[in-house]
Structures are given as structure tokens and as C-alpha cells.
Design a protein around this motif. Structure first.
Motif, PDB file in Angstrom:
ATOM      1  N   PHE A  82     -56.846  47.399  15.090  1.00 30.48           N
ATOM      2  CA  PHE A  82     -57.558  46.199  14.652  1.00 30.48           C
ATOM      3  C   PHE A  82     -57.073  44.964  15.396  1.00 30.48           C
ATOM      4  CE2 PHE A  82     -58.398  49.200  11.441  1.00 30.48           C
ATOM      5  CZ  PHE A  82     -59.597  48.836  10.859  1.00 30.48           C
ATOM      6  N   SER A  84     -56.330  42.207  14.075  1.00 29.46           N
ATOM      7  CA  SER A  84     -55.175  41.654  13.349  1.00 29.46           C
ATOM      8  C   SER A  84     -54.056  42.680  13.224  1.00 29.46           C
ATOM      9  CB  SER A  84     -55.605  41.214  11.963  1.00 29.46           C
ATOM     10  OG  SER A  84     -56.060  42.341  11.233  1.00 29.46           O
ATOM     11  N   ALA A  86     -53.605  44.901  11.293  1.00 27.10           N
ATOM     12  CA  ALA A  86     -53.749  45.469   9.942  1.00 27.10           C
ATOM     13  C   ALA A  86     -52.632  46.441   9.616  1.00 27.10           C
ATOM     14  CB  ALA A  86     -55.120  46.129   9.775  1.00 27.10           C
ATOM     15  N   LEU A  87     -51.403  46.080   9.976  1.00 33.03           N
ATOM     16  CA  LEU A  87     -50.273  46.908   9.544  1.00 33.03           C
ATOM     17  C   LEU A  87     -50.047  46.654   8.063  1.00 33.03           C
ATOM     18  CD1 LEU A  87     -47.796  46.374  12.503  1.00 33.03           C
ATOM     19  CD2 LEU A  87     -49.432  48.220  12.141  1.00 33.03           C
ATOM     20  N   PHE A  88     -49.715  47.722   7.333  1.00 31.41           N
ATOM     21  CA  PHE A  88     -49.487  47.550   5.897  1.00 31.41           C
ATOM     22  C   PHE A  88     -48.167  46.812   5.714  1.00 31.41           C
ATOM     23  CE2 PHE A  88     -51.887  51.673   6.150  1.00 31.41           C
ATOM     24  CZ  PHE A  88     -53.104  51.065   5.940  1.00 31.41           C
ATOM     25  N   PRO A  89     -48.207  45.620   5.121  1.00 33.62           N
ATOM     26  CA  PRO A  89     -47.019  44.762   5.133  1.00 33.62           C
ATOM     27  C   PRO A  89     -45.885  45.279   4.259  1.00 33.62           C
ATOM     28  CG  PRO A  89     -48.752  43.766   3.807  1.00 33.62           C
ATOM     29  CD  PRO A  89     -49.341  44.983   4.453  1.00 33.62           C
ATOM     30  N   HIS A  90     -46.216  46.162   3.299  1.00 35.48           N
ATOM     31  CA  HIS A  90     -45.182  46.622   2.387  1.00 35.48           C
ATOM     32  C   HIS A  90     -44.580  47.936   2.834  1.00 35.48           C
ATOM     33  CE1 HIS A  90     -48.976  48.403   1.445  1.00 35.48           C
ATOM     34  NE2 HIS A  90     -48.418  49.296   0.668  1.00 35.48           N
ATOM     35  N   MET A  91     -45.030  48.462   3.982  1.00 36.93           N
ATOM     36  CA  MET A  91     -44.473  49.722   4.481  1.00 36.93           C
ATOM     37  C   MET A  91     -43.730  49.439   5.776  1.00 36.93           C
ATOM     38  SD  MET A  91     -47.689  52.281   4.111  1.00 36.93           S
ATOM     39  CE  MET A  91     -48.668  52.354   2.627  1.00 36.93           C
ATOM     40  N   TYR A  99     -48.820  57.133   7.793  1.00 42.65           N
ATOM     41  CA  TYR A  99     -49.819  56.977   6.735  1.00 42.65           C
ATOM     42  C   TYR A  99     -51.023  57.899   6.923  1.00 42.65           C
ATOM     43  CZ  TYR A  99     -52.980  54.651   3.504  1.00 42.65           C
ATOM     44  OH  TYR A  99     -53.851  54.377   2.487  1.00 42.65           O
ATOM     45  N   PRO A 132     -43.183  45.262   9.215  1.00 44.67           N
ATOM     46  CA  PRO A 132     -44.027  44.601  10.220  1.00 44.67           C
ATOM     47  C   PRO A 132     -43.673  43.127  10.412  1.00 44.67           C
ATOM     48  CG  PRO A 132     -45.368  45.975   8.814  1.00 44.67           C
ATOM     49  CD  PRO A 132     -43.973  46.024   8.256  1.00 44.67           C
ATOM     50  N   SER A 133     -43.282  42.462   9.301  1.00 49.39           N
ATOM     51  CA  SER A 133     -42.975  41.034   9.426  1.00 49.39           C
ATOM     52  C   SER A 133     -41.732  40.792  10.270  1.00 49.39           C
ATOM     53  CB  SER A 133     -42.793  40.437   8.034  1.00 49.39           C
ATOM     54  OG  SER A 133     -41.828  41.168   7.314  1.00 49.39           O
ATOM     55  N   GLN A 140     -45.806  44.636  17.030  1.00 48.19           N
ATOM     56  CA  GLN A 140     -46.753  45.017  15.977  1.00 48.19           C
ATOM     57  C   GLN A 140     -47.942  45.746  16.580  1.00 48.19           C
ATOM     58  OE1 GLN A 140     -47.932  41.764  13.482  1.00 48.19           O
ATOM     59  NE2 GLN A 140     -45.851  41.028  13.248  1.00 48.19           N
ATOM     60  N   ARG A 147     -49.853  54.211  15.407  1.00 45.78           N
ATOM     61  CA  ARG A 147     -50.439  54.668  14.152  1.00 45.78           C
ATOM     62  C   ARG A 147     -51.818  55.292  14.400  1.00 45.78           C
ATOM     63  NH1 ARG A 147     -51.662  50.298   9.470  1.00 45.78           N
ATOM     64  NH2 ARG A 147     -53.317  49.750  10.915  1.00 45.78           N
TER      65      ARG A 147
ATOM     66  N   SER B 591     -59.127  43.927   6.668  1.00 46.38           N
ATOM     67  CA  SER B 591     -58.827  44.914   7.706  1.00 46.38           C
ATOM     68  C   SER B 591     -57.781  45.912   7.239  1.00 46.38           C
ATOM     69  CB  SER B 591     -58.364  44.212   8.987  1.00 46.38           C
ATOM     70  OG  SER B 591     -57.104  43.620   8.795  1.00 46.38           O
ATOM     71  N   LEU B 592     -56.980  45.563   6.230  1.00 43.46           N
ATOM     72  CA  LEU B 592     -56.017  46.543   5.710  1.00 43.46           C
ATOM     73  C   LEU B 592     -56.751  47.720   5.073  1.00 43.46           C
ATOM     74  CD1 LEU B 592     -53.155  44.447   4.117  1.00 43.46           C
ATOM     75  CD2 LEU B 592     -53.236  45.562   6.319  1.00 43.46           C
ATOM     76  N   ILE B 691     -42.223  40.684   0.944  1.00 42.41           N
ATOM     77  CA  ILE B 691     -43.089  41.150   2.024  1.00 42.41           C
ATOM     78  C   ILE B 691     -43.656  39.960   2.785  1.00 42.41           C
ATOM     79  CG2 ILE B 691     -45.107  42.510   2.551  1.00 42.41           C
ATOM     80  CD1 ILE B 691     -44.792  43.618  -0.351  1.00 42.41           C
ATOM     81  N   GLY B 692     -43.529  39.985   4.082  1.00 43.62           N
ATOM     82  CA  GLY B 692     -44.177  38.947   4.873  1.00 43.62           C
ATOM     83  C   GLY B 692     -45.633  39.325   5.010  1.00 43.62           C
ATOM     84  N   SER B 695     -48.064  38.488   8.473  1.00 39.40           N
ATOM     85  CA  SER B 695     -48.186  39.286   9.690  1.00 39.40           C
ATOM     86  C   SER B 695     -49.514  40.014   9.756  1.00 39.40           C
ATOM     87  CB  SER B 695     -47.052  40.295   9.751  1.00 39.40           C
ATOM     88  OG  SER B 695     -47.097  41.103   8.597  1.00 39.40           O
ATOM     89  N   ALA B 696     -49.952  40.521   8.592  1.00 36.74           N
ATOM     90  CA  ALA B 696     -51.184  41.306   8.614  1.00 36.74           C
ATOM     91  C   ALA B 696     -52.406  40.407   8.516  1.00 36.74           C
ATOM     92  CB  ALA B 696     -51.187  42.298   7.458  1.00 36.74           C
ATOM     93  N   VAL B 698     -52.923  37.435  10.317  1.00 36.01           N
ATOM     94  CA  VAL B 698     -53.220  36.552  11.429  1.00 36.01           C
ATOM     95  C   VAL B 698     -54.714  36.655  11.701  1.00 36.01           C
ATOM     96  CG1 VAL B 698     -52.678  36.044  13.820  1.00 36.01           C
ATOM     97  CG2 VAL B 698     -50.956  37.069  12.345  1.00 36.01           C
TER      98      VAL B 698
END
Lengths: 348, 700
Positions: A82, A84, A86-91, A99, A132-133, A140, A147, B591-592, B691-692, B695-696, B698
Motif C-alpha cells: 500500500f 501508506s 498499512a503495517l499493523f501498528p500493534h504488531m 500475518y 513499525p513506529s 517500513q 509481507r 488501508s489496514l 502504539i505509534g 506510522s500506518a 501517513v
């Protein structure tokens, strides 16, 4: 050979607006095909139709010979990188890459091994536990690529993957993507609005405009033989001038531009009025035409001029690599043309 | 699919078909046994498990249609004293049956699931069973517990007391002078109750909006020394049972209130009953609802990009001109929104009019008195409820149509490093002049609420005492060990228990609905969204009356049970969950979801592994608010409580009405402390997000 992706007169309408209008094309295995066009041309919708994130209003979509027109995204053998990311921010990185494998029913140990291998491939071994952050934009992006490729999809989709990277990084990442595609023999569909990026990475470019395909072919063909005014303007930023054509023999034509006559190799153009696409780099100092410098800008590696020429309605935009002897605004100059940078375009 | 077919079989073969609580043996027999015992009309219901056991999706849909359709038809046609429709009387006295039970509940739920499988197999919602099932479940629940009861009000309103449709009588009732009379314009008698309600709602809407604006301007545009106080103030209405403010006002300004006494003793101002009437209700409601307007307008002011005001100032505009030409036009839709919220809240408010209205009748309380009063006129209650519903729905529609479409929020995702313009000095002064006395009043009111239960008789004898607290909450040691001897324990424990039960249900159905609205695309989504949002606007009193009318008789008989209280909590507070969910979902880039889908994950997996963890704060917030609102609600449940299942708020209202202010205050204070602790505990638990999320997001 079965094409990996086949569109048969696919349309996508939102209410009265038509985003994609009866588009047909085929994409061969192990090629990188770019969907190129200005914003709103339907290229991203086309990509999302392949992914299954949008569903066609009309027509038929096949992936590897199988009709997927009505299948949901999760049931199609495609994956997508994607814009953006679209990485899952909590993983963390490893969980992100695992995933899709876990969702496909792989066991954890097996999934992690495959994920580690692909992370190594994109140069991110050792980053597995990061969130990811905690990664830079370029990193990223590599996670997003890992992925997607770890699923070994039939088609890999990229939606403007470079637009969030700074200019320096773009060139490198685009080479990496192209390298990976060729190394692994991936079938890639790549969306961008940047014609230079498209020319650099593609085996084939599909230029879209207003929901339709404007031209479809290898980069060189698009650049050298634009099929329309739109293509000539969009790819390579050509000057377009009204000319009249006279045929000399089967392989050559004579083109009247202002006060000069140019002889071009061409087998198709018919005699009469036509458009001549003049690449900015095909204009240099010479003696074909005399004009006056209207604008001049110094860009370090080259000069950019606009030169007003009697008999040619629009000033000609020229890129000249001689920076040692700049011409001043208002100066009278004589210019010549490199005929390999000229092409006749049908008037539309 | 096999599980659901199995459940259908279980529902007809094993589970008690009739009754939930206090089962009798004849009612508890499963459906098949009921048919053999002579209830022949239940026999067609066996078709559903038979059809669901086939392998044809078309037949599954048929199973659900036959099952649910026939369940509704026979359920409405045959009730506990014979035929349910008077037209069927031609067939003789008719059979009877009690209200539906566990078997029927499982049967109906399984029918919905089977329908979801059938529809998904036919390509509906791109073949996603989970989405189809959730959608059917939510729509089914809202229809049964919101649409049907509200529809019942309409039906009761147009029928006479014998159950016949009587449009002439309805026309008389709905145009009754006690509702629409304008006698007060002539200065003689009181106006109709509808005009009273409207007048009050407009006054409260305007005043609470202006107060809220003054507070918001002070909080956002000045260096007010106590920002924490303003934050606290905004939290208070959430954890304050609505009538408590009215109670505190009585203790201050009532005939025997301590400020009245003080004025009488020192300034010879005579005692009067001025508080009991529109003035008192308006003050109490503005105290209660201005903080809501403050929150709304604070958000609106924060949404005005400072760069716009800076641009205006570089274009030679002074502070007044900036405020008048830039700030004010940008916040105008927010003001309209705040007004409409105050307007709706005032119409729906039940507790404060109950305490303070005196002879000034409003719709919300008149409905209550029509049901429980000496007249016991459910028909009149239905008509009044209909009028109230039309008002609140009208305001709600205005809010959606007119305000909803004009969002001028000008802050984009990109950083805006500007500084908001300072207030014009005059405006600043006006705001402070309004805000400071109001703050003092609020502090005093809450001081009375928190302390009033611990003094003998506030204002007259301010000596500290535990007696009210002990009457309500004492624990004594008796023969069998410790036991809860205080009079409040029963209702307190019931309230806690039911609120805790309702909490996860409310959050789950609210967030599921938010997810369906926010993330799924399906035909009729706009209608679905409208249906769910409309339940925002149904006042609690209307829900209470409608539940009495709809669920007092079979096929669904729930009055007197704890279940109906939980259901009332869930469907009253579900909109809070929907709002929390929609707001949070809007923060998560789409997009997530799409990335998850292209990585082979279906919708349920995406919801569980991607959205739920990211939305955890929203989940927790929805649970807390559901808990707190369940505890503070009074209007809907006052109709539904029984001696067995009494609730705190209803108990407090009862105490206050008979003048036991000490117990009422001490109990309210305990509730407020419990809810405040719950809020604090949750804040601590959720804490800062690690959680940041940027990042996802942007470019989102």
C-alpha cells in the motif's frame, strides 16, 4: 501461456461517475507492468479491482485463468503493497510478515521461518522484534514488501510505493523493487503517476486517461511513438507543434515546421496537417530556425529555455546541456533539431 | 453451518419452548412435546431445522423465512387468553399459549444465522458469512427492541381502550387542549404540555449553548488558571444522576432551602415557591447540560485552524473583526449542533422536572404520571409519547440534515503551528462574568451533593452525622454472620449487577454496529445507519412506556424480569458505543483493513486481530460509558423496576419525593464516587497508548 491477469471489458461505476470504462488488457507472467496516468485516471481503481478491494460493475477479471470477478480480496491469490504501507501498528515486524501466512493456515513455526527468510531478502534481518513506529520510512516499505511476497502470490500489486519516500531514496528503492521482481520472477502490477519512474522500472506501461487505456506498450515505444497528443505531452513533456507532412518515399516524410523543413523516418504518417512532438532534449543550437529566448533558467546540470520562434504558435521548451555559454533573455538564437527526438502524432 | 442446524434441532427437541424465569413443567416442554400436547400451530416450525439440514443454500434461506415468519404470525395470533387479533374471533374462543422462552430465543437466533449462511452462499456481501450474520443480528435486535416497541406506541395511540382502531378518538386525543392549549398567552390558565416542553427546551438549548461557548472560549483562548477544573466540570454530567442537581437546588433555593432562609433572615426577602416551575427546571437543566455543550464547542474551537486567524490578522483585521468574520462563521454549525443537543436532552430529561416542575407540566413527566398516576391511562401516555418522539426526532433530523452536512472543521492532518487568536477584550470580560458565577454555583451544587448527606439538616443544623449513611449502607453482624442491613444495599447491588451484565453487551453490539456502518459496504447501508442513529433520539421515557406496552403480553413477555432492565440498558446506551466506535474507526486508516484482506484474512479475522487491538481504548471507553449510563439512567427504567429488581436511581427518586433528602444525597454521593472510581481506574488501565499509530496513517 495463460496470462496472469486478464481484464475483459471491465467497468467500475460509482453512481453516475465512471472510474474505469470498459478496460481490457492482459498481463504476462513474470513481467512488471505499470499503470500510469494523471490523478483520477482510474489507475488506482484498476489496481484495486485486481486486488478485489473494489468489485467490477461490468466485465470479467481472471487471475491465472480463473474467474475472480466476484471473489473477495481474501479469496484471491494476490497481495498488495500500500501507498501508506498499512503495517499493523500493534504488531512487530515479524508478526506483520507472518500475518498472511497465519491467515492462510500455516503453522506458527513454519510461518516464522518463511517470514525470516523474506526479511533477510529485503535486508531487514535482525529487525523482527521492532514495531513499525520504530522503523524509518524506507524500512517500513521493505517490511510491507516482505509481507506481500512471503505469500508467493500470483500477482504482486504496488500502489504508488515510492510516494512517501524522499527523492534520494526513491531511485534506490525503485531499483530494489525491480531487482527483486526479476530475481524472483514475480508478476507485478505497479501504479504510479510519475512517468520517469514508470519508464525506469517497467517491462510494459499501460497509460490511462479518463478511465480508458490511452496507450499500452513497452517504455521505448511509448516515448518514441506516442499514439496521441495526451501521451506525447504526459510522457516526456514534449513540445507539440502544428506541422504539415509530405511523403518523400515509403520510409521517410518531410515535415514543414515554421520556416524549416525536417526529414523524418516514418512509415505511417499520411500527407497533410499533423502534430509534431519535439522532445525538449532534441532542441539544440544549430541553424534550422531563428528565434528569441523568452525565458532562461540555470539548473546546474543543464539550462532550460523557452524560445519563441516565428511561425510556431507556442514557445518551444528546450533543455540544453551546455551551461558554460548561457544565452540571455531577449537574445536572438539559432536552433537545430535532433531528428531522433521528433515524432509525428495523429491529430485528435 | 452444522452448528446452527444443530442448534435449531436442539431448540425444537430439547430446550424449554416457553418461559425464561420461574419455569413451570408444562411451559418448559420443548416444541415437539408441545405439538404432541395439542399445540398444533407450532408444527410448521419444525420445517426450519429440516430445511437447514439440507445442503442447498436456497433452502436455508427458506428455513429462516418460514421459521421467523411463522413464529411472528402464530405468536401474535395466539396469545395467553386466546386469539391475538379480533378478526380471528369468528373461529370461536381460540387456543392460548404463554410467552416465548429459551427454546424460541435459540430458534430465532439460529434462524438468523442460517439465513446469513444461505445469503452469503448466494454471494450477498461478497460471501462473507460473518458480516451477513452480524448485520442480520443487529437489525433483528434493533427491530425487536427499538422499532417494534416504538411502533407499539403508535398502535396504542390510535386504538381505544378496548383495542379497536379509533382514528376519530385519536384525532381528539392528539389535538387535546391539555397538550396544545394556548390559554397561557391570555394570561389565564397554563399552556398545553407540548408548548411547555418546547419552550423549556428552546430556553435550555440557547442558554446551555451560550454558557458552553463562554466556557469553551475561556478554556481554549485564554490562560485560565484552572484548566483542570474545567476538565473536571466536563466530566461531571457523565457521572451525575440527572435529578440530583434538582435535588441540590431544592436544598438551596426551595422554600426551606438554606439560601432562601438566609435571604429571609437577613434581607427580609419573603420565601416563595419560585423554584418549582419552569425557572427551577431550566436552571437545573442548564447546569446539567451546559457541560455537554462545552465539550461539543471545545472540539469545534479546536477544529478552527489557527493559521486562518493568523492569516486574517496579517490582512489587517483586528481581534473583533477576526472573531466576527473568521472564528464565528466557522463555529456556527457547532453552535447549532450544541443547541440541538441541549434541546433534545431537555425534552428527554425526566429527573429534574420530576423534582422541580411543580404545576409546570412537561411531556416526559406527564407520560410517567399517565402510566403510574391515578388515571392509569396508557392511551394518553402513548399519545404524549408520540408527541415527544416527534419533537426529538424532528430535532434529530434537523441536526443530521442541516448541521451534519456543514462541517467547517478546517484543521487538516498536517501540523498547524499557528497560535489561536486572542479574544477581543470585551468578549473576554463577558465570558468571565458569565463563567465565574456559574463555576461558583456548580461548585456549591456539587458540594451539597457530596456533603449534604453527612450533615444533620443542611443549612439548619450543619453538624456532622453518619446516620444517613448508616441507614442506607450499614453492615451488621447478626446470627448467621455479617449481613447488609442498610436499606440501599438491595437496589445498589441490583444496579451494579445489571450494569455490569449490560456493559459488555452494550459495548459489543455498539461497536459491531459501528464497524458495520463504518467499514462494510452493502445495499441499504444508509438506511441501516439511519435506523441505528435514530435510536439516539428516542427519549428514555418513551422507551420505558413502549417496553411496558410491547413486552407486557406474549409472545414476548418480559416485564417484571431483570432481563428487560438489561435490555433497556443495552438499547438505551448502544448509541454511545456506536459513537465511540465510529469516532475511533475514523482514526484508523482503511488501508489496514484492506491490507489484511489482501493477506488472505476474512472480515472476522481482521476485526479480531487488527481492528480490535487498535480500538481497545474505544472498547474500554464504550464499556465504561455503558456502565456509568446504566447506573445514572432513570427515565426508561422507572417504568420497569419491581420490588424484586429495584434500581439505585429509582430508589433515590422515591426517597427524595417523600422528603428524605439526607438518604437521597448520601446515596447519590456514593454512586458518584463509585462511577468516578470506575472512570479513574479505566484511565489508569488503558493509559497512554504505546502504539505509534501515525506510522500506518501517513497520507491517510
Amino acid at each position: 501461456m495463460t496470462p496472469t491477469v486478464r481484464f475483459k471489458t471491465v467497468s467500475k461505476r460509482y453512481g453516475a461517475a465512471t472510474a474505469v470504462d470498459a478496460v481490457s488488457f492482459e498481463i504476462e507472467p513474470a513481467t512488471l507492468v505499470t499503470l500510469l496516468g494523471p490523478s483520477g485516471c482510474g489507475k488506482t481503481t484498476t489496481l484495486r479491482l485486481i486486488a478485489g478491494l473494489e468489485h467490477a460493475s461490468d466485465g470479467r477479471i481472471e487471475i491465472d485463468g480463473r474467474d475472480v470477478t466476484h471473489l473477495a480480496a481474501s479469496e484471491r491469490d494476490v497481495s498488495m503493497v500500500f501507498q501508506s504501507y498499512a503495517l499493523f501498528p500493534h504488531m512487530n515486524v515479524l508478526e506483520n510478515v507472518c500475518y498472511g501466512l497465519r491467515a492462510s493456515g500455516r503453522r506458527r513455526a513454519e510461518a516464522e521461518a518463511m517470514a525470516r527468510e523474506k526479511l533477510g531478502l529485503v535486508g531487514l534481518a535482525g529487525f523482527e522484534a521492532r514495531l513499525p513506529s520504530e522503523l524509518s520510512g524506507g524500512q517500513q516499505q521493505r517490511v510491507a514488501v516482505a509481507r506481500a511476497i512471503v505469500l508467493e502470490p500470483k500477482v504482486l500489486l504496488f500502489d504508488e510505493p515510492l510516494s512517501n519516500l524522499d527523492a534520494r531514496l526513491r531511485r534506490r528503492v525503485r531499483e530494489e523493487i525491480r531487482g527483486l521482481q526479476q530475481q524472483l520472477g514475480l508478476t507485478v502490477v505497479y501504479v504510479t503517476h510519475d512517468q520517469e519512474e514508470a519508464l525506469a522500472v517497467s517491462d510494459r506501461i499501460i497509460v490511462m486517461n479518463g478511465g480508458r487505456i490511452a496507450q499500452d506498450g513497452p517504455p521505448r515505444a511509448l516515448y518514441e511513438r506516442p499514439a496521441s497528443r495526451f501521451i506525447a505531452d504526459f510522457i516526456g513533456n514534449a513540445n507539440l507543434a502544428e506541422v504539415s507532412v509530405a511523403r518523400l518515399d515509403a520510409g521517410r516524410v518531410e515535415v514543414a515546421l515554421g520556416a524549416t523543413r525536417l526529414v523524418l523516418a516514418d512509415t505511417e504518417a499520411v500527407a497533410g496537417p499533423a502534430l509534431l512532438a519535439i522532445r525538449p532534449t532534441a532542441i539544440g543550437w544549430g541553424e534550422a530556425l531563428v528565434g528569441q529566448v523568452a525565458k532562461a533558467a540555470y539548473l546546474g546540470s543543464h539550462m532550460e529555455y523557452e524560445i519563441a520562434v516565428p511561425g510556431v504558435p507556442e514557445p518551444l521548451f528546450a533543455i540544453v546541456h551546455d551551461v558554460a555559454h548561457p544565452r540571455a533573455i531577449g537574445a536572438s538564437v539559432a536552433i537545430g533539431f535532433d531528428v531522433s527526438g521528433l515524432a509525428l502524432v495523429p491529430r485528435d | 453451518m452444522r452448528i446452527w442446524a444443530g442448534l435449531l434441532w436442539a431448540a425444537v427437541l430439547l430446550l424449554p419452548w416457553y418461559g425464561f424465569e420461574h419455569l413451570t413443567w408444562s411451559a418448559a416442554m420443548p416444541l415437539v412435546a408441545q405439538v404432541l400436547a395439542g399445540r398444533w400451530w407450532l408444527a410448521p416450525l419444525v420445517a426450519a431445522p429440516l430445511l437447514a439440514s439440507t445442503k442447498r443454500p436456497g433452502l436455508w434461506i427458506g428455513a429462516a423465512v418460514i421459521g421467523l415468519g411463522w413464529l411472528a404470525v402464530e405468536g401474535l395470533a395466539i396469545i395467553h387468553h386466546g386469539w391475538g387479533f379480533s378478526a380471528l374471533a369468528a373461529f370461536g374462543p381460540g387456543p392460548s399459549q404463554p410467552a416465548l422462552g429459551w427454546g424460541a430465543l435459540v430458534y430465532a437466533t439460529a434462524c438468523l444465522a442460517v439465513a446469513a449462511y444461505g445469503l452469503a452462499a448466494r454471494g450477498w456481501l461478497r460471501g462473507d458469512v460473518f458480516v451477513a450474520g452480524s448485520l442480520l443480528l443487529v437489525v433483528g435486535a434493533i427491530v425487536l427492541f427499538v422499532a417494534v416497541p416504538v411502533g407499539t406506541i403508535l398502535l396504542s395511540a390510535i386504538r381505544d381502550n378496548d383495542g379497536r382502531v379509533a382514528l376519530g378518538e385519536f384525532a381528539d386525543k392528539i389535538t387535546d387542549p391539555s397538550i396544545w392549549g394556548l390559554a397561557c398567552l391570555g394570561g389565564e390558565r397554563a399552556c398545553g404540555v407540548a408548548w411547555n416542553s418546547l419552550e423549556l427546551a428552546i430556553i435550555v438549548g440557547v442558554l446551555s449553548t451560550l454558557l458552553g461557548l463562554a466556557f469553551a472560549l475561556i478554556a481554549q483562548r485564554t490562560r485560565f488558571p484552572l484548566p483542570g477544573l474545567l476538565r473536571l466540570l466536563s466530566l461531571l454530567p457523565v457521572i451525575t444522576p440527572p435529578f440530583v442537581i434538582g435535588l441540590a437546588l431544592i436544598l438551596m433555593f426551595g422554600r426551606a432551602g438554606f439560601i432562601t432562609n438566609f435571604l429571609y433572615a437577613h434581607f427580609d426577602i419573603p420565601r416563595s415557591r419560585w423554584l418549582y416551575g419552569m425557572e427551577g427546571v431550566a436552571i437545573a437543566q442548564v447546569l446539567a447540560f451546559a457541560p455537554i455543550a462545552f465539550l461539543v464547542l471545545l472540539g469545534v474551537l479546536q477544529g478552527v485552524a489557527p493559521s486562518l486567524e493568523e492569516a486574517a490578522s496579517t490582512l489587517r483585521a483586528g481581534r473583533w473583526r477576526i472573531f466576527r468574520t473568521v472564528t464565528w462563521p466557522l463555529i456556527r454549525p457547532g453552535l447549532a449542533n450544541a443547541f440541538l443537543i441541549g434541546f433534545i436532552e431537555s425534552l428527554a430529561d425526566f429527573g429534574n422536572p420530576l423534582m422541580l416542575a411543580g404545576n409546570f407540566n412537561v411531556l416526559a413527566t406527564d407520560i410517567f404520571f399517565a402510566v403510574v398516576g391515578a388515571a392509569h391511562d396508557q392511551g394518553r401516555a402513548a399519545v404524549l409519547a408520540l408527541v415527544l418522539l416527534v419533537f426529538t426526532l424532528g430535532a434529530f433530523l434537523a441536526q443530521q440534515r442541516w448541521v451534519g452536512g456543514r462541517n467547517y472543521t478546517s484543521v487538516s492532518g498536517k501540523g498547524d503551528s499557528g497560535i489561536p487568536a486572542k479574544l477581543p477584550p470585551v468578549l473576554h470580560g463577558v465570558c468571565l462574568a458569565v463563567v465565574l458565577p456559574w463555576l461558583v454555583l456548580t461548585v456549591v451544587v456539587y458540594g451539597i451533593i457530596m456533603a449534604g448527606g453527612f450533615v444533620d439538616s443542611i443549612g439548619r443544623d450543619n453538624s456532622f452525622t453518619w446516620k444517613y449513611f448508616l441507614t442506607a449502607f450499614s453492615i451488621e453482624r447478626g446470627v448467621g454472620g455479617w449481613f447488609l442491613s442498610g436499606s440501599a444495599w438491595s437496589s445498589f447491588l441490583t444496579t451494579m449487577e445489571l450494569s455490569v451484565v449490560a456493559m459488555p453487551l452494550t459495548a459489543a453490539i455498539g461497536l459491531l454496529t459501528a464497524w458495520l456502518i463504518g467499514r462494510q459496504r452493502f445495499r441499504g447501508r444508509a438506511a441501516f445507519e439511519f435506523l441505528t442513529m435514530m435510536s439516539f433520539a428516542v427519549p428514555g421515557t418513551v422507551i420505558g412506556v413502549s417496553y411496558i406496552l410491547a413486552f407486557n403480553v406474549p409472545p414476548v413477555e418480559l416485564t417484571g424480569t431483570a432481563t428487560i432492565l438489561v435490555i433497556a440498558f443495552v438499547f438505551r446506551n448502544m448509541p454511545v458505543g456506536i459513537r465511540a466506535g465510529l469516532a475511533s474507526l475514523a482514526q484508523v486508516d482503511r488501508s489496514l483493513d484492506e491490507a489484511s484482506a489482501t493477506l488472505r484474512a476474512r472480515s472476522f479475522r481482521t476485526l479480531r486481530l487488527v481492528l480490535a487491538p487498535i480500538l481497545r481504548p474505544a472498547v474500554v471507553a464504550a464499556m465504561v460509558y455503558s456502565f456509568v449510563r446504566a447506573i445514572t439512567s432513570v427515565s426508561a427504567v422507572i417504568f420497569l423496576t419491581t420490588a424484586e429488581y429495584n434500581l439505585s436511581t429509582v430508589y433515590i427518586v422515591g426517597r427524595a419525593e417523600i422528603g428524605e433528602h439526607g438518604i437521597a444525597l448520601v446515596y447519590s454521593a456514593v454512586l458518584i464516587v463509585v462511577m468516578a472510581l470506575a472512570l479513574v481506574a479505566i484511565r489508569a488501565l488503558v493509559g497512554e497508548q504505546k502504539i505509534g499509530r501515525r506510522s500506518a496513517m501517513v497520507n491517510s
